[in-house]
Design an enzyme around this catalytic site. Structure first.
Site, PDB file in Angstrom:
ATOM      1  N   GLY A 154      -0.655   0.209  -0.770  1.00  0.00           N
ATOM      2  CA  GLY A 154      -1.096  -0.698  -1.810  1.00  0.00           C
ATOM      3  C   GLY A 154      -2.582  -0.547  -2.082  1.00  0.00           C
ATOM      4  O   GLY A 154      -3.327   0.033  -1.287  1.00  0.00           O
ATOM      5  N   CYS A 155      -3.023  -1.097  -3.216  1.00  0.00           N
ATOM      6  CA  CYS A 155      -4.420  -0.930  -3.625  1.00  0.00           C
ATOM      7  C   CYS A 155      -5.374  -1.711  -2.729  1.00  0.00           C
ATOM      8  O   CYS A 155      -6.372  -1.163  -2.241  1.00  0.00           O
ATOM      9  CB  CYS A 155      -4.588  -1.328  -5.089  1.00  0.00           C
ATOM     10  SG  CYS A 155      -3.917  -2.957  -5.498  1.00  0.00           S
ATOM     11  N   TYR A 156      -5.076  -2.992  -2.499  1.00  0.00           N
ATOM     12  CA  TYR A 156      -5.910  -3.765  -1.581  1.00  0.00           C
ATOM     13  C   TYR A 156      -5.910  -3.137  -0.192  1.00  0.00           C
ATOM     14  O   TYR A 156      -6.920  -3.127   0.511  1.00  0.00           O
ATOM     15  CB  TYR A 156      -5.383  -5.196  -1.465  1.00  0.00           C
ATOM     16  CG  TYR A 156      -5.793  -6.137  -2.552  1.00  0.00           C
ATOM     17  CD1 TYR A 156      -7.140  -6.382  -2.833  1.00  0.00           C
ATOM     18  CD2 TYR A 156      -4.840  -6.834  -3.293  1.00  0.00           C
ATOM     19  CE1 TYR A 156      -7.519  -7.275  -3.822  1.00  0.00           C
ATOM     20  CE2 TYR A 156      -5.205  -7.735  -4.281  1.00  0.00           C
ATOM     21  CZ  TYR A 156      -6.542  -7.950  -4.544  1.00  0.00           C
ATOM     22  OH  TYR A 156      -6.921  -8.836  -5.520  1.00  0.00           O
ATOM     23  N   VAL A 157      -4.733  -2.634   0.204  1.00  0.00           N
ATOM     24  CA  VAL A 157      -4.589  -2.066   1.543  1.00  0.00           C
ATOM     25  C   VAL A 157      -5.476  -0.834   1.706  1.00  0.00           C
ATOM     26  O   VAL A 157      -6.129  -0.647   2.737  1.00  0.00           O
ATOM     27  CB  VAL A 157      -3.120  -1.708   1.819  1.00  0.00           C
ATOM     28  CG1 VAL A 157      -2.954  -1.206   3.241  1.00  0.00           C
ATOM     29  CG2 VAL A 157      -2.222  -2.913   1.574  1.00  0.00           C
ATOM     30  N   ALA A 159      -8.302  -0.024   0.125  1.00  0.00           N
ATOM     31  CA  ALA A 159      -9.713  -0.409   0.252  1.00  0.00           C
ATOM     32  C   ALA A 159      -9.990  -1.035   1.613  1.00  0.00           C
ATOM     33  O   ALA A 159     -11.017  -0.751   2.246  1.00  0.00           O
ATOM     34  CB  ALA A 159     -10.087  -1.378  -0.863  1.00  0.00           C
TER      35      ALA A 159
END
Length: 352
Positions: A154-157, A159
């Site tokens: 995932g994107c948050y993951v 970063a």
């Protein structure tokens, strides 16, 4: 020397933001050709009718999702679909010899019970799921290179993990002290209609969501636990920002050794990411901004130590649609095919 034929690519779920990023990036990739774009509600429409700005470069129609047809046309298939759909398609595509990269959460978890408890639904693909490799190249480059099925993070993951990984791998912070304060642009919510994403709602406003319950939490904890060698819990709170794209994750942790200084952490991070072309550890006293990463596959990391609280502070900036989604999946594809990791991916942002 005769030029080799381009590798045929299929994209299922091409009409969303992740899909259009894939199409755009793959159009500029020197070793592939997009031959199939698939979707349900948009089937039969020219892709350019959905994204008119690509009319001059993409001459394909959205086709119905028929797995046999996809497999016959494509050597590599990207599944850019909502959660819960990819696992019903991937086994068939793999059986027919395709390499599969899933951009949803379906193949991110080593324990399907964790997936089901956070995402719901039944799963009958346990054997296939056990073969999936987590698609974060900075941690699992060698495994990705030998994989047929990738579960892209995932994107948050992405970063958050790029900020946290050296801390847990090296045992630098006290267990259970990791806190992630993350902020994302509205494109992270996808292209579907959503009241919270309306300009009148999102503009001039910043707000948290998924507090103590966001589904990226167990994904972060899974990888941090693998790195640390023990079960890790993190506190993760995402926020919606009045911007289109970008993620800034600020991570805090209490240092085991309060004598460590910023220069020590910079040395550790530079060594950890020394062979990672898409991670840029910023010089002492420089902190990242989302604009720097916009439109690129780069992650910028800034590092600070607060000796008053004995905490390390890591700031991580990415483009949520590139390094956080489409670009990272292409980075994985490059590794799977034995190509340069940077091939066909953007390194320069639009600035200002």
């Amino acid at each position: 020397m005769k030029k080799s034929a381009p590798v045929p690519i299929g994209i299922v779920g091409a009409s969303g933001y992740g899909g259009v990023q894939l199409v755009k990036l793959l159009q500029n990739h020197p070793k592939v050709e997009v031959v199939y774009l698939g979707g349900d509600s948009s089937a039969g429409k020219p892709f350019s009718s959905i994204y008119p700005h690509l009319e001059h470069s993409v001459d394909l129609k959205i086709e119905s999702i028929e797995l046999d047809k996809i497999a016959n046309k494509s050597q590599i298939v990207f599944l850019s679909l909502p959660n819960g759909l990819a696992w019903k398609m991937a086994p068939n595509l793999l059986e027919k010899g395709c390499k599969v990269l899933d951009l949803s959460a379906d193949y991110r978890f080593s324990n399907l019970e964790t997936y089901q408890s956070w995402y719901g639904g039944e799963r009958t693909d346990q054997k296939i799921a056990a073969t999936a490799v987590y698609g974060l190249p900075e941690l699992y480059r060698d495994r990705i290179a030998n994989a047929q099925l990738i579960g892209c993070p995932g994107c948050y993951v992405t970063a958050s993990l790029l900020a946290l990984s050296p801390l847990f791998k090296q045992g630098l912070i006290v267990p259970e002290t990791a806190i992630i304060d993350a902020k994302s642009g509205t494109s992270g919510g996808g292209r579907k209609a959503n009241i919270n994403m309306l300009l009148a709602e999102a503009d001039n406003s910043v707000g948290p969501y998924g507090v103590a319950s966001h589904r990226h939490t167990p994904e972060i904890e899974q990888i941090c636990s693998n790195l640390a060698g023990y079960d890790v819990k993190v506190q993760f709170t995402p926020h919606l920002m009045p911007m289109v794209r970008g993620i800034l994750a600020t991570v805090y942790g209490t240092l085991r050794d309060p004598g460590l200084v910023r220069e020590d952490l910079l040395t550790i991070y530079n060594a950890f990411y020394r062979n990672c072309p898409w991670v840029k550890v910023l010089p002492s006293g420089t902190y990242p901004q989302t604009k720097w990463a916009s439109g690129t596959n780069l992650c910028y990391l800034g590092i600070e130590v607060d000796h008053r609280t004995d905490r390390v502070i890591i700031m991580s900036a990415i483009d949520n649609l590139i390094k956080g989604q489409a670009g990272q999946s292409i980075q994985c594809m490059n590794l799977m095919m034995g190509w340069e990791e940077t091939l066909g991916l953007p390194q320069l942002s639009f600035y200002p």
